[in-house]
Motif scaffolding. Sequence first.
Motif, PDB file in Angstrom:
ATOM      1  N   THR A   1       6.054   6.945 -11.133  1.00 10.80           N
ATOM      2  CA  THR A   1       5.508   7.968 -12.031  1.00 10.80           C
ATOM      3  C   THR A   1       6.310   9.245 -11.869  1.00 10.80           C
ATOM      4  O   THR A   1       7.162   9.354 -10.978  1.00 10.80           O
ATOM      5  N   LEU A   2       6.001  10.200 -12.716  1.00  9.40           N
ATOM      6  CA  LEU A   2       6.686  11.500 -12.651  1.00  9.40           C
ATOM      7  C   LEU A   2       6.043  12.426 -11.629  1.00  9.40           C
ATOM      8  O   LEU A   2       6.456  13.568 -11.471  1.00  9.40           O
TER       9      LEU A   2
ATOM     10  N   VAL B   1       0.836  -1.201   0.000  1.00  9.26           N
ATOM     11  CA  VAL B   1       0.000   0.000   0.000  1.00  9.26           C
ATOM     12  C   VAL B   1       0.875   1.257   0.000  1.00  9.26           C
ATOM     13  O   VAL B   1       0.588   2.231  -0.708  1.00  9.26           O
ATOM     14  N   THR B   2       1.940   1.236   0.787  1.00  8.94           N
ATOM     15  CA  THR B   2       2.866   2.370   0.807  1.00  8.94           C
ATOM     16  C   THR B   2       3.473   2.607  -0.571  1.00  8.94           C
ATOM     17  O   THR B   2       3.583   3.752  -1.031  1.00  8.94           O
ATOM     18  N   SER B   3       3.860   1.536  -1.246  1.00 10.68           N
ATOM     19  CA  SER B   3       4.435   1.652  -2.590  1.00 10.68           C
ATOM     20  C   SER B   3       3.433   2.250  -3.556  1.00 10.68           C
ATOM     21  O   SER B   3       3.784   3.070  -4.419  1.00 10.68           O
TER      22      SER B   3
ATOM     23  N   CYS C   1      10.431   1.205   1.283  1.00 10.88           N
ATOM     24  CA  CYS C   1       9.531   0.965   0.147  1.00 10.88           C
ATOM     25  C   CYS C   1       9.003   2.277  -0.434  1.00 10.88           C
ATOM     26  O   CYS C   1       8.666   2.333  -1.620  1.00 10.88           O
ATOM     27  N   ILE C   2       8.915   3.318   0.383  1.00 17.61           N
ATOM     28  CA  ILE C   2       8.576   4.640  -0.155  1.00 17.61           C
ATOM     29  C   ILE C   2       9.608   5.044  -1.201  1.00 17.61           C
ATOM     30  O   ILE C   2       9.270   5.540  -2.284  1.00 17.61           O
ATOM     31  N   LEU C   3      10.886   4.805  -0.910  1.00 20.00           N
ATOM     32  CA  LEU C   3      11.954   5.222  -1.809  1.00 20.00           C
ATOM     33  C   LEU C   3      12.085   4.311  -3.017  1.00 20.00           C
ATOM     34  O   LEU C   3      12.402   4.777  -4.121  1.00 20.00           O
TER      35      LEU C   3
ATOM     36  N   LEU D   1      11.459  -1.736  -9.390  1.00 17.89           N
ATOM     37  CA  LEU D   1      12.037  -1.388  -8.089  1.00 17.89           C
ATOM     38  C   LEU D   1      11.005  -1.503  -6.970  1.00 17.89           C
ATOM     39  O   LEU D   1      11.329  -1.932  -5.851  1.00 17.89           O
ATOM     40  N   ALA D   2       9.743  -1.117  -7.253  1.00 21.09           N
ATOM     41  CA  ALA D   2       8.696  -1.205  -6.233  1.00 21.09           C
ATOM     42  C   ALA D   2       8.444  -2.658  -5.835  1.00 21.09           C
ATOM     43  O   ALA D   2       8.370  -2.984  -4.637  1.00 21.09           O
ATOM     44  N   VAL D   3       8.305  -3.523  -6.811  1.00 21.69           N
ATOM     45  CA  VAL D   3       8.085  -4.953  -6.519  1.00 21.69           C
ATOM     46  C   VAL D   3       9.298  -5.537  -5.807  1.00 21.69           C
ATOM     47  O   VAL D   3       9.165  -6.336  -4.872  1.00 21.69           O
ATOM     48  N   THR D   4      10.485  -5.117  -6.220  1.00 16.86           N
ATOM     49  CA  THR D   4      11.710  -5.600  -5.577  1.00 16.86           C
ATOM     50  C   THR D   4      11.737  -5.237  -4.100  1.00 16.86           C
ATOM     51  O   THR D   4      12.094  -6.058  -3.252  1.00 16.86           O
ATOM     52  N   GLY D   5      11.343  -3.992  -3.776  1.00 10.98           N
ATOM     53  CA  GLY D   5      11.326  -3.576  -2.381  1.00 10.98           C
ATOM     54  C   GLY D   5      10.386  -4.405  -1.535  1.00 10.98           C
ATOM     55  O   GLY D   5      10.741  -4.857  -0.436  1.00 10.98           O
TER      56      GLY D   5
END
Length: 613
Positions: free
Chosen positions: A155-156, A105-107, A147-149, A198-202
């Motif tokens: 997106t931009l 959810v954070t991602s 995970c925020i990072l 990167l999001a899925v990786t985190g």
Amino acid sequence: MALTLTPEMILVLGLVGFTMVMLVLEWIRADMVALLVVVTIGLTGLIPGDQVFNGFAGNAVIAIIAIMIMGAGLDRAGVLNLTAAFVMRMARGVESRLGVVVNSVTSLFSAVIPSQALAALMIPVTSRLSARTGVPLSRLLLPMSFCILTATNTTLIANSPLIVLNDLIASANSNLPPGAHTIPKFGLFSVTPVGLVLAVTGVLFFYAFTRKLLPEREDDRLKVTPGRTESYFADTYGIVGETAELTVTAESPLVGMSIGEVEQLHGAPLILAIKNGNESRVAPPSDQMIWVGTVLGVLAPKEAIGVFANNQLCRVSTRMRQLGEQFNTTQAGISEAVIPPSSRFIKQTVGELRLRKRFGISVLAVNRGDEVFREDVRAVALRAGDTLVLHSKWRDLMLAQEDRDIVVVTDVPKDEARPGKIWQAVGFFVLAKCLALFTHLDLSVAMMTGAVGMLLTGVLNMDEAYKAINWKTIFVTACLIPLGWSMDSTGTASWIAQEVLQILGGAPQWTLQLSIAVLTLLFSQVMSNVGATVMMVPIAISVAVSTGGNPSAYALIVAVSSSNTFLLSSGHPALMMVAGPGGYRSKDFLRVGIPLTILVLTLTLVTINYMYR
């Protein structure tokens, strides 16, 4: 033809060096450093005078302002509270599942809400989930912030370096050598492939390694709930005692003294509330006077209260007859709050802030890493990342938080300001994204349309919109963009690229890209990611043009790598904000950050090269 170092280049290099040193050492505020730089650029004529302050009206800055306003609107409408309820239902109290759902959810939100703002919103949500499920807060906060990072590049919209990127590319295009192809601007979802990877990786990284990498210590902060004030004082901060009422008699030497003077007396308890006549309040200010019949609500060990009352000729009551309402846990109590990096409280002492007089908030202790300040708290100068232990009414605490100088960690009772506006908030946010995606409008126009829609429909009012904007971020971004322009216009970026290529010789593209990425992430650890991006993008584009590489790929590597800041808590505001509440130490960030940094760096290079193959 080889470039030679000119006086203008030397001046730009001096400004770059000055900016880096000042941002690292923090002798001067970051926004003041940025203002000094942009004024110097104007005075020395490095760029035309009518363009010096164009950063403030640039597409990037206006878009960032609009996104901040919309993020505040989503929070004001209660979207985050609905999210917490959803996470609770999905996780069902299972730690591994809770971590995955929180991080996912954070991602998702990280793709649309700026990192620091999202951390401020998610910390109390995560604290609430921890308190209600029994999962240690230390197992949730660090993965959530990381995970925020990892997801901020989806997106931009939410990532300042990516938003600034198009402005830097526009400047680079105007200074390209003859015959070079114009670098296309990035669209709203141009970066989504690398961002999703990167999001899925985190999320997967912390699902697999949270228990192995994070400490298994007992988490005292699970006790941070409104109904457990006294046990929390004792267990976490060593402030042992119970509450009682002291009634000042006519014979008491306290008559005619101020609260501040009483607090300086030997053996004085913590004074949390006062009643004079028919008026009562928590957190009495230090200049509040004490008269015959004044009732003090105090906290201290029972024996200490008895001794103090005997010496000062006060009547003691362990039952809260006069101040019961002020100590009702549904209305007042203990809480923790973090000082964010953008807070105006930084470098001011607790006494100078006058929080009791201004907001009705008592500061009982300050937690800084391994140190806990309990004695003479008023003399403690605050730093970013400090955790304050507060006693106040919940209403006063929420009012104080609106200025964004503190971020409340504790799960405290509060009513949503405008729960009836949730559909308007979500609707205008979706509209803004659709305008950015399906029309040729600039990102700033699309995002500001959503922000204005929220304002017109009452999701926020104008005063709340002004408070939602982090003006320090705006000034730093707007003032550093001209530094990037001056690196292009004076040829400084091309000269640096020339010197780099002389050192690296005929190195392959992968080596050059890796060097650029590593330099960027190292700079980002010690200075703002916007600053690192502004300095490195012109250099990266010049290296790409000189070696036949893809300038878009090089520029994107810089922007994405500027968020790869997992090694130090000071590397990013979102990490600084969780260090105190989570009880993390430097070794915790290194233990988790080193493998994640290497993984994110590798995937960034692989994914971007695949996109531009």
